[in-house]
Design an enzyme around this catalytic site. Structure first.
Site, mmCIF file in Angstrom:
data_model
loop_
_atom_site.group_PDB
_atom_site.id
_atom_site.type_symbol
_atom_site.label_atom_id
_atom_site.label_comp_id
_atom_site.label_asym_id
_atom_site.label_seq_id
_atom_site.Cartn_x
_atom_site.Cartn_y
_atom_site.Cartn_z
ATOM 1 N N ASP A 11 0.876 -1.163 0.000
ATOM 2 C CA ASP A 11 0.000 0.000 0.000
ATOM 3 C C ASP A 11 0.919 1.220 0.000
ATOM 4 O OD1 ASP A 11 -2.120 1.746 0.026
ATOM 5 O OD2 ASP A 11 -3.218 0.724 1.622
HETATM 6 C C1 BGC Z 1 -4.970 3.380 -0.001
HETATM 7 C C2 BGC Z 1 -5.076 2.485 -1.214
HETATM 8 C C3 BGC Z 1 -4.913 3.296 -2.464
HETATM 9 C C4 BGC Z 1 -3.565 4.006 -2.403
HETATM 10 C C5 BGC Z 1 -3.261 4.846 -3.622
HETATM 11 C C6 BGC Z 1 -3.691 4.218 -0.034
HETATM 12 O O1 BGC Z 1 -3.705 5.170 0.967
HETATM 13 O O2 BGC Z 1 -5.001 2.613 1.174
HETATM 14 O O3 BGC Z 1 -6.319 1.828 -1.206
HETATM 15 O O4 BGC Z 1 -5.011 2.483 -3.586
HETATM 16 O O5 BGC Z 1 -3.556 4.860 -1.276
HETATM 17 O O6 BGC Z 1 -4.101 5.935 -3.683
#
Ligand code: BGC
Length: 733
Positions: free
Chosen positions: A279
């Protein structure tokens, strides 16, 4: 002689060198043309695996390591000299995000990056319709492809453990079977568009509070029965090419460096041969992340950079581990780069996509209550409607901390009503309440709960002067948001006061809840005879809602989660095992959602699977094909559904299974099959459901395996978990 000897020796040395050069160039050319022609699509094809091996053998260590870290916020490197393009990622999960600066979260402000806003996750789940989930994924995949994206960061499939989770609206449901079936269909849809689906957030990311810190602990049975099935299905049945490791820790290690989750389960037991990305900013180490299963560090560039190169040179990370990562990335890369991207905008918000989101939005809407049958509204009889509440005009495509969609358009409920009956019925809108915040708590805004007395007086005046009042309440994308959980189920901004006042002023008040997560509905439920649940329902949400209110569409949505009367009735809250901080222990175990409420005999306001219709369905003749089954057999259940009303409709038949006299703890009942069927007015359909006996197994953590207990089982078919219409008993041998 000397000259001729040395020149022939030189020639002998040159010939092999020349041959090697030719063969390498041929391999290069073969690889390049293979990449271009798309012959790598089938990643299980051994011939393609050999080609991928050959490419890896051509790369320097530096080139390989370079592929393992994002080179922009939403890109990771290919190999330029081999014409292997970078990978472009996009959020997901309910529409293609607007374009940002390459290395920052600042939007580019383009005019060409709008997209369709799809109903968010819990809305999709309320359709209980895998076919629609496929269409959803496919249409979104096409928009991603149009925008030059390779990997869509969705679906988001974490289980709804607590109703407070800020991302409940992004996630699907509290049930592993419903999640699994929808996730598989969504992934297949996305990938049918030539875009890789990245399922997230693996695993046990069930709260936003302390998500970057908290260590989630649960027993193995709970993990296998509740929290993993949708991930496993998305990978093994859906064929997802990518998985995003969650922010949290699981049993002591961060998910992006979790040997058990990534190596043992995902890549080992489930045979996943795609790639794992962190993530964003969720990587915490170099050597552990490399050894324990992470392919690409995203959202930061701190660990899989020169530090990783050095770790390989020092022998802390074997080069074979790096090669494996590169192979996984190449498989994904070849899958997504098999077809040239379609020209910009050609596949965004097409009439086809608009129809897809409209059809989905129609099926998401849940009729919770209609005791006086004031719905559907007869627009021939109703002359005036007071439309009350900020959510009648709020747009929900963007907001909060995380993913949002710069949508081409979003029809609000007020616009939807005006589109349908604006010419013939007097519609008087008043705001009713205002979203006001008292500050922030460092992760999200704190809503003000105080009622706005002036707005409430205006609302009651409008309600008392109209034939009907439609009162829009609920949350918005500031209240339900990534990075922070709600603190309470209470409707913010004094909405309960508003509901009481408006319902008292007009007895024909319909309450419409616009939210993606459970809220406290006690006041709405007791004051109003008609309650509808609409969601953050996508670009066509307002039109779909108007059509349901006016009876052009018969509601068929079913709740994908329990709506508890009070927060303390919910398992994690009843047991005080939320949110933790450094540690959260899932003490409720397998008793999540309705499994808890049914087993503990706690009555929710509305149960899992609940959703009414404008017609009545009668269930009859539920039978199984046999009275008893062996462990490898499939239970075939059939029944008849009759539509006793005068409107065509769709009913989702739910099949729950209970083991009678189990020697181990079993939930009172568990969803094991469901099917949504269309039933014409006055008509009858036969419904067939299948349950493999293997799916009745529980996970025995002493023996570390699935066990089907022999004995008596009760199969219950019904319209919801609280509305069982028939039961049949069977024996498992
Ligand atoms: C989120 C993800 C997301 C990523 C990119 C993260 O903070 O948990 O679900 O895809 O950011 O935006």
């Amino acid at each position: 002689m000397k000259t001729s000897q040395s020149s022939s020796a030189g020639a002998l040395r040159i010939i092999p060198a020349f041959l090697i050069l030719v063969s390498v160039s041929l391999l290069f050319m073969e690889c390049k043309s293979a990449v271009r022609s798309g012959s790598y699509v089938n990643i299980t094809d051994p011939a393609d695996e050999r080609k991928i091996d050959s490419i890896v053998s051509l790369l320097t260590l530096e080139e390989k390591v370079n592929m393992l870290c994002g080179n922009g916020l939403f890109t990771s490197p290919g190999i330029e000299r081999l014409d292997i393009r970078d990978l472009n990622y996009t959020d997901g999960p309910f529409g293609i995000r607007e374009e940002l600066e390459r290395k920052s979260w600042t939007p580019l402000g383009l005019t060409t990056d709008s997209a369709t806003f799809f109903p968010t996750g819990s809305a999709l789940a309320a359709c209980w319709n895998p076919e629609l989930a496929y269409n959803y994924g496919k249409a979104m995949g096409e928009e991603a492809k149009t925008r030059g994206k390779d990997i869509l960061l969705g679906p988001a499939i974490n289980i709804t453990r607590t109703p407070l989770n800020g991302r409940t609206y992004e996630y699907l449901s509290e049930d592993p079977l419903l999640n699994s079936e929808l996730a598989v269909a969504y992934v297949k849809g996305v990938q049918a568009s030539g875009v890789a689906s990245c399922v997230k957030h693996f695993a046990a990311n069930n709260q936003e509070a302390f998500r970057g810190l908290v260590d989630v602990q649960m027993d193995e049975r709970t993990l296998r029965e509740i929290y993993l099935p949708a991930f496993k299905a998305a990978v093994t049945e859906g064929g997802a090419y990518a998985v995003m490791a969650a922010y949290n820790k699981f049993r002591g290690s961060y998910c992006a460096e979790n040997d058990f989750l990534l190596n043992t389960l995902l890549k080992g037991e489930w045979g996943f041969n795609g790639m794992v990305v962190s993530d964003w900013g969720g990587t915490h180490s170099t050597v552990n992340s490399a050894l324990y299963g992470l392919e690409v560090e995203m959202g930061s560039a701190q660990y899989f950079n020169d530090r990783l190169l050095e770790a390989v040179k020092q022998g802390q990370v074997p080069e074979a581990v790096i090669n494996d990562k590169v192979k996984r990335i190449l498989r994904v890369n070849f899958f997504c780069h098999t077809a040239p991207p379609p020209p910009m905008i050609s596949q965004v918000s097409t009439p086809g996509h608009m129809k897809t989101v409209y059809d989905i939005a129609c099926q998401t809407i849940v009729l919770l209550k209609n005791t006086k049958k004031i719905l559907p509204l007869d627009d021939q009889k109703v002359k005036s409607i007071a439309v009350i509440g900020d959510n009648a005009v709020q747009k929900h495509a963007k907001g909060g901390f995380g993913a949002g969609v710069k949508t081409r358009y979003e029809i609000s409920p007020l616009e939807g009503l005006k589109n349908r009956i604006g010419g013939s019925v007097k519609i008087n809108f008043v705001q009713g309440y205002k979203p006001v915040y008292t500050g922030t708590d460092g992760t999200g805004k704190i809503p003000d709960y105080a009622p706005d007395k002036a707005l409430i007086s205006e609302a009651t005046r409008a309600a008392s002067r109209s034939d009907v009042a439609i009162l829009f309440v609920g949350n918005n994308r500031e209240v339900e948001t990534e990075n922070s959980d709600r603190k309470s189920l209470t409707l913010p901004f004094g909405q309960d006061e508003l509901i009481k006042a408006v319902c008292a002023a007009n007895h024909n008040t319909i309450v419409v809840v616009v939210a993606g997560a459970p809220v406290d509905l006690r006041v709405a439920d007791s004051c109003s005879s008609a309650v509808l649940w609409s969601w953050f329902n996508g670009s066509e949400g307002g039109n779909a809602l108007a059509d349901v209110i006016l009876g052009k569409v018969n509601p068929s949505g079913k709740l994908p989660f329990t709506i508890p009367a009070r927060l303390s009735d919910s398992p994690a809250h009843a047991l005080g095992t939320y949110p933790g901080k450094d540690l959260v222990v899932y003490k409720e175990g397998i008793l999540v959602g309705y499994r808890w409420f049914d087993t503990k005999q706690i009555t929710p306001i509305y149960g899992f699977g609940h959703g009414l219709s404008y017609t009545d369905y009668a269930y009859a003749d539920c039978t199984t094909d046999k009275p008893s089954y062996g462990k490898k057999e499939i239970i075939h259940v059939s029944l008849k559904i009759r539509n006793n009303g005068s409107m065509d409709g769709s009913e989702t038949v739910q099949l729950y299974v209970s083991e009678l006299n189990s020697r181990v703890l079993k939930p009172e009942k568990e969803l094991k099959a469901f099917k949504k069927v269309q039933v014409p007015a006055g008509g009858e359909v036969n419904v067939k459901l299948e349950v493999p006996v293997a799916n009745l197994a529980w996970f025995d953590d002493k023996r570390m395996g699935w066990v089907v207990n022999p004995g008596n089982y009760k199969l219950s078919v019904g319209s919801s978990s609280k509305d069982i219409r028939d039961t049949v008993q069977i024996i498992i041998k």
